[in-house]
Design an enzyme around this catalytic site. Structure first.
Site, PDB file in Angstrom:
ATOM      1  N   GLU A 155       0.845  -1.198   0.000  1.00  0.00           N
ATOM      2  CA  GLU A 155       0.000   0.000   0.000  1.00  0.00           C
ATOM      3  C   GLU A 155       0.880   1.247   0.000  1.00  0.00           C
ATOM      4  O   GLU A 155       1.811   1.337   0.776  1.00  0.00           O
ATOM      5  CB  GLU A 155      -0.922  -0.016   1.229  1.00  0.00           C
ATOM      6  CG  GLU A 155      -1.908   1.112   1.261  1.00  0.00           C
ATOM      7  CD  GLU A 155      -2.635   1.277  -0.054  1.00  0.00           C
ATOM      8  OE1 GLU A 155      -3.319   0.332  -0.488  1.00  0.00           O
ATOM      9  OE2 GLU A 155      -2.500   2.344  -0.675  1.00  0.00           O
TER      10      GLU A 155
ATOM     11  N   LYS B 140       8.307  -1.616  -2.413  1.00  0.00           N
ATOM     12  CA  LYS B 140       7.697  -0.833  -1.337  1.00  0.00           C
ATOM     13  C   LYS B 140       8.773  -0.241  -0.431  1.00  0.00           C
ATOM     14  O   LYS B 140       8.748   0.946  -0.102  1.00  0.00           O
ATOM     15  CB  LYS B 140       6.727  -1.724  -0.538  1.00  0.00           C
ATOM     16  CG  LYS B 140       6.109  -1.056   0.661  1.00  0.00           C
ATOM     17  CD  LYS B 140       5.251   0.148   0.302  1.00  0.00           C
ATOM     18  CE  LYS B 140       4.992   1.017   1.488  1.00  0.00           C
ATOM     19  NZ  LYS B 140       4.244   2.219   1.202  1.00  0.00           N
TER      20      LYS B 140
ATOM     21  N   CYS C 188       6.184   4.577   9.158  1.00  0.00           N
ATOM     22  CA  CYS C 188       6.762   3.816   8.039  1.00  0.00           C
ATOM     23  C   CYS C 188       8.226   4.111   7.725  1.00  0.00           C
ATOM     24  O   CYS C 188       9.029   3.181   7.633  1.00  0.00           O
ATOM     25  CB  CYS C 188       5.934   4.057   6.783  1.00  0.00           C
ATOM     26  SG  CYS C 188       4.292   3.354   6.898  1.00  0.00           S
TER      27      CYS C 188
HETATM   28  P1  NAD Z   1      -1.842  -0.472  12.658  1.00  0.00           P
HETATM   29  O1  NAD Z   1      -1.036  -0.769  13.844  1.00  0.00           O
HETATM   30  O2  NAD Z   1      -2.607   0.814  12.568  1.00  0.00           O
HETATM   31  O3  NAD Z   1      -2.895  -1.651  12.405  1.00  0.00           O
HETATM   32  C1  NAD Z   1      -2.583  -3.003  12.474  1.00  0.00           C
HETATM   33  C2  NAD Z   1      -3.725  -3.737  13.148  1.00  0.00           C
HETATM   34  O4  NAD Z   1      -3.506  -5.145  13.040  1.00  0.00           O
HETATM   35  C3  NAD Z   1      -3.888  -3.445  14.641  1.00  0.00           C
HETATM   36  O5  NAD Z   1      -5.174  -2.909  14.889  1.00  0.00           O
HETATM   37  C4  NAD Z   1      -3.684  -4.809  15.320  1.00  0.00           C
HETATM   38  O6  NAD Z   1      -4.516  -5.007  16.452  1.00  0.00           O
HETATM   39  C5  NAD Z   1      -4.053  -5.765  14.209  1.00  0.00           C
HETATM   40  N1  NAD Z   1      -3.494  -7.107  14.359  1.00  0.00           N
HETATM   41  C6  NAD Z   1      -2.218  -7.473  14.611  1.00  0.00           C
HETATM   42  N2  NAD Z   1      -2.093  -8.800  14.611  1.00  0.00           N
HETATM   43  C7  NAD Z   1      -3.316  -9.311  14.362  1.00  0.00           C
HETATM   44  C8  NAD Z   1      -3.837 -10.631  14.220  1.00  0.00           C
HETATM   45  N3  NAD Z   1      -3.036 -11.698  14.325  1.00  0.00           N
HETATM   46  N4  NAD Z   1      -5.141 -10.782  13.967  1.00  0.00           N
HETATM   47  C9  NAD Z   1      -5.959  -9.707  13.848  1.00  0.00           C
HETATM   48  N5  NAD Z   1      -5.527  -8.440  13.953  1.00  0.00           N
HETATM   49  C10 NAD Z   1      -4.214  -8.240  14.204  1.00  0.00           C
HETATM   50  O7  NAD Z   1      -0.836  -0.576  11.401  1.00  0.00           O
HETATM   51  P2  NAD Z   1      -0.960   0.163   9.999  1.00  0.00           P
HETATM   52  O8  NAD Z   1      -0.432   1.554  10.097  1.00  0.00           O
HETATM   53  O9  NAD Z   1      -2.304  -0.070   9.424  1.00  0.00           O
HETATM   54  O10 NAD Z   1       0.113  -0.654   9.154  1.00  0.00           O
HETATM   55  C11 NAD Z   1      -0.131  -1.976   8.730  1.00  0.00           C
HETATM   56  C12 NAD Z   1       0.922  -2.362   7.715  1.00  0.00           C
HETATM   57  O11 NAD Z   1       0.812  -1.513   6.566  1.00  0.00           O
HETATM   58  C13 NAD Z   1       2.363  -2.219   8.207  1.00  0.00           C
HETATM   59  O12 NAD Z   1       3.121  -3.254   7.649  1.00  0.00           O
HETATM   60  C14 NAD Z   1       2.793  -0.888   7.620  1.00  0.00           C
HETATM   61  O13 NAD Z   1       4.173  -0.824   7.413  1.00  0.00           O
HETATM   62  C15 NAD Z   1       2.062  -0.870   6.303  1.00  0.00           C
HETATM   63  N6  NAD Z   1       1.783   0.472   5.768  1.00  0.00           N
HETATM   64  C16 NAD Z   1       1.357   1.468   6.596  1.00  0.00           C
HETATM   65  C17 NAD Z   1       1.048   2.722   6.049  1.00  0.00           C
HETATM   66  C18 NAD Z   1       0.581   3.853   6.915  1.00  0.00           C
HETATM   67  O14 NAD Z   1       0.491   4.967   6.416  1.00  0.00           O
HETATM   68  N7  NAD Z   1       0.266   3.649   8.175  1.00  0.00           N
HETATM   69  C19 NAD Z   1       1.144   2.934   4.666  1.00  0.00           C
HETATM   70  C20 NAD Z   1       1.555   1.873   3.872  1.00  0.00           C
HETATM   71  C21 NAD Z   1       1.874   0.652   4.412  1.00  0.00           C
HETATM   72  C1  UDX Z   2       4.645   7.463   3.830  1.00  0.00           C
HETATM   73  C2  UDX Z   2       4.682   7.368   2.307  1.00  0.00           C
HETATM   74  O1  UDX Z   2       4.567   8.686   1.750  1.00  0.00           O
HETATM   75  C3  UDX Z   2       3.571   6.484   1.802  1.00  0.00           C
HETATM   76  O2  UDX Z   2       3.652   6.334   0.396  1.00  0.00           O
HETATM   77  C4  UDX Z   2       3.685   5.135   2.473  1.00  0.00           C
HETATM   78  O3  UDX Z   2       2.644   4.298   2.039  1.00  0.00           O
HETATM   79  C5  UDX Z   2       3.664   5.281   3.976  1.00  0.00           C
HETATM   80  O4  UDX Z   2       4.707   6.171   4.396  1.00  0.00           O
HETATM   81  P1  UDX Z   2       3.179   8.808   5.580  1.00  0.00           P
HETATM   82  O5  UDX Z   2       4.286   8.457   6.522  1.00  0.00           O
HETATM   83  O6  UDX Z   2       1.789   8.509   5.964  1.00  0.00           O
HETATM   84  O7  UDX Z   2       3.423   8.096   4.178  1.00  0.00           O
HETATM   85  O8  UDX Z   2       3.238  10.389   5.262  1.00  0.00           O
HETATM   86  P2  UDX Z   2       4.229  11.283   4.378  1.00  0.00           P
HETATM   87  O9  UDX Z   2       3.414  12.285   3.686  1.00  0.00           O
HETATM   88  O10 UDX Z   2       5.134  10.477   3.544  1.00  0.00           O
HETATM   89  O11 UDX Z   2       5.074  12.039   5.482  1.00  0.00           O
HETATM   90  C6  UDX Z   2       6.033  11.371   6.284  1.00  0.00           C
HETATM   91  C7  UDX Z   2       6.778  12.375   7.128  1.00  0.00           C
HETATM   92  O12 UDX Z   2       7.612  13.185   6.323  1.00  0.00           O
HETATM   93  C8  UDX Z   2       5.861  13.343   7.888  1.00  0.00           C
HETATM   94  O13 UDX Z   2       6.374  13.582   9.172  1.00  0.00           O
HETATM   95  C9  UDX Z   2       5.925  14.593   7.039  1.00  0.00           C
HETATM   96  O14 UDX Z   2       5.644  15.754   7.756  1.00  0.00           O
HETATM   97  C10 UDX Z   2       7.374  14.550   6.579  1.00  0.00           C
HETATM   98  N1  UDX Z   2       7.616  15.317   5.339  1.00  0.00           N
HETATM   99  C11 UDX Z   2       6.982  14.970   4.197  1.00  0.00           C
HETATM  100  C12 UDX Z   2       8.529  16.365   5.360  1.00  0.00           C
HETATM  101  O15 UDX Z   2       9.126  16.674   6.393  1.00  0.00           O
HETATM  102  N2  UDX Z   2       8.758  17.047   4.189  1.00  0.00           N
HETATM  103  C13 UDX Z   2       8.141  16.735   3.024  1.00  0.00           C
HETATM  104  O16 UDX Z   2       8.405  17.399   2.005  1.00  0.00           O
HETATM  105  C14 UDX Z   2       7.217  15.662   3.025  1.00  0.00           C
END
Ligand code: NAD
Ligand code: UDX
Length: 463
Positions: free
Chosen positions: A162, A221, A277
């Site tokens: 994602e 990713k 991330c």
């Molecule tokens: P999060 O912590 O917000 O959510 C994960 C959820 O999974 C939690 O609610 C937890 O309770 C649940 N969980 C864990 N183990 C479980 C199990 N065995 N069964 C059922 N539920 C379970 O995490 P997130 O931010 O959504 O990130 C999830 C993944 O996506 C990570 O690998 C992260 O690196 C990736 N990712 C995150 C972002 C972002 O912006 N947050 C963007 C892209 C990719």
């Molecule tokens: C990031 C990636 O952008 C996204 O594609 C991936 O799926 C998850 O990780 P996110 O961490 O949610 O997303 O936000 P992002 O907009 O990337 O910002 C990350 C951090 O960088 C924030 O603290 C933001 O304030 C900072 N940032 C971003 C800067 O300091 N300067 C910039 O120009 C852009």
């Protein structure tokens, strides 16, 4: 295979919004999001969709439209696995805090648990999709668990990372730059890819759906996040040089961003990147490179984290030095605690580290953030284990009103770029503060001329 039932394990920042959009765009598919965290599921099911656990612009409207129609949130993981044709794994993959790879490698225990549960429950063939960000070749481990502990059913494993960013998750999901799907090169693998392509094709044009082998998808990713974070550390490195030379980082960013090879996005100097991330994924990349003996590759990427830590430290040091080398008992107001605007997520937010440094110097911190509660802020500080929670509670408080938060403060630090900060009555804030009144703008957000004209001592990153 015509897909009519999808399940997603993990109702977090990725699982929740992603599945809400799939459900909205594919009314013919039943989408069930499951999580072990009952409190989180209850919040997703709250009758008032303004109370869903994740704040993202536009998300509550989508949940209101699809929930109960073809979008369901549940703690019944087993039933959802049993019924689904496609199972997304979207659980957290944090940096390991113990054992081998501590502080670097991704902790895959939640992923493995999911794989074991799927293997135990599945009675018919399933497509298992890695939505979580995973180290390259994780699909191999998942496949081994599924094939060796299951009930003899066939599993196809796809990687579908994602790319949404928090704060813009809904628009990113509705109009993605690309959808990446990695799968096995076998006929069955290609069929599984087609099934997932068909789901996304309901709203994403085919030319934006990229299919690759599993390893390319997994590694892409980590690479994307490393490149994005690299830009921020690069501009932040230049911001320090700007401060020494009289150059202005915003002007430098504009000038280089007009080069179409460089591009203008993601060049905003800041107090340092946060979020769940970037740091985690780069540390993981460094760990993977080291594990293959690629030490130069590892050192190259690690420098991004070193620079980011330096930037956060530099910001707190600047506050201390400017306030006559002591912040003891001085009220310092933080505007913003979230790691970026338009989210309630605080994971790895620079604010946590800056507050920690200032509290160590006995400052009193007052926080105003439109979406983050005091409970969350104190939990973030406690997690660092620098001091007891009682000491943190005595050193930091939060306000629901920004003007109250700023009253009698010696300095204001801008930690998050919330739009509303720009519209405040800054004269009123100035009048209520100790003099000289300082603003340390960690986001280059405010109008420097306006603030200086009012009388503030105004310092922004990179100028
Ligand atoms: P999060 O912590 O917000 O959510 C994960 C959820 O999974 C939690 O609610 C937890 O309770 C649940 N969980 C864990 N183990 C479980 C199990 N065995 N069964 C059922 N539920 C379970 O995490 P997130 O931010 O959504 O990130 C999830 C993944 O996506 C990570 O690998 C992260 O690196 C990736 N990712 C995150 C972002 C972002 O912006 N947050 C963007 C892209 C990719
Ligand atoms: C990031 C990636 O952008 C996204 O594609 C991936 O799926 C998850 O990780 P996110 O961490 O949610 O997303 O936000 P992002 O907009 O990337 O910002 C990350 C951090 O960088 C924030 O603290 C933001 O304030 C900072 N940032 C971003 C800067 O300091 N300067 C910039 O120009 C852009």
């Amino acid at each position: 295979m015509k897909i009519t039932k999808i399940c997603c394990i993990g109702a977090g920042y990725v699982g929740g919004p992603t599945m809400a959009v799939i459900a909205q765009k594919c009314p013919h598919i039943q989408v069930t999001v499951v999580d072990l965290n009952k409190e989180r599921i209850d919040a997703w099911n709250d009758t008032d969709t303004n109370n869903i656990p994740i704040y993202e612009p536009g998300l509550s409207t989508i949940v209101a439209e699809a929930r109960g129609r073809n979008l369901f949130f549940s703690t019944n993981v087993e039933q959802a696995i049993d019924e689904a044709q496609i199972i997304f794994i979207s659980v957290n993959t944090p940096t390991k805090t113990y054992g081998k790879g501590k502080g670097m490698a991704a902790d895959l225990k939640y992923i493995e648990l999911c794989a074991r549960q799927i293997a135990k429950i599945a009675k018919d063939n399933k497509i298992v999709v890695e939505k979580s960000t995973l180290p390259v070749r994780t699909a191999e481990a998942i496949k081994s668990i599924l094939d060796n502990t299951g009930n003899g059913v066939q599993f196809q494993i796809l990687s579908n990372p994602e790319f949404l960013a928090e704060g813009t998750a809904v628009t990113d999901l509705l109009n993605p730059d690309r959808i990446l799907i990695g799968g096995d090169e076998s006929i069955e693998g290609q069929k599984a890819i087609t099934s997932l392509v068909d789901v996304y094709s309901n709203w994403v044009s085919k030319d934006k759906i990229l299919t690759t082998n599993v390893w390319s998808s997994e590694l892409s990713k980590l690479t994307a996040n490393a490149f994005l974070a690299q830009r921020i550390s690069s501009i932040n490195a230049m911001s320090e040089l700007c401060e020494k030379t009289g150059a202005n980082i915003t002007e430098v960013a504009d000038a280089i961003g007009m080069d179409s090879r460089i591009g203008s996005k993601f060049l905003k100097a800041s107090v340092g990147f946060g979020g769940s991330c970037f740091q985690k994924d780069i540390l993981n990349l460094v760990y993977i490179a080291k594990s293959y003996g690629l030490n130069e590759v590892a050192d190259y990427w690690e420098q991004i984290i070193i620079m980011n830590d330096h930037q956060k430290k530099r910001f707190s040091n600047k506050i201390i030095q400017t306030l006559y080398n002591t912040v003891a008992d001085k009220k310092i107001t933080f505007l913003g605690w979230a790691f970026k605007k338009d989210t309630n997520d605080t994971r790895e937010s620079a604010a946590i580290y800056v507050a920690n440094d200032l509290i160590s110097e006995q400052a009193k911190i007052a926080v105003y953030d439109p979406k983050v509660s005091l409970k969350k802020i104190l939990a973030d500080l406690d997690y660092l284990e620098t001091r007891t929670s009682v000491e943190n509670t005595n050193s930091l408080t939060s306000f629901d009103n920004p003007y109250e938060a700023c009253k009698n403060a010696h300095a204001i630090a801008i930690l998050t770029e919330w739009d509303e900060f720009k519209d405040y009555d800054w004269q009123k804030i100035y009048d209520s503060m100790q003099k000289p009144a300082f603003v340390f703008d960690g986001r280059n957000l405010l109008n420097s001329q306006q603030l200086k004209a009012i009388g503030f001592v105004y310092q922004a990153i990179g100028s």
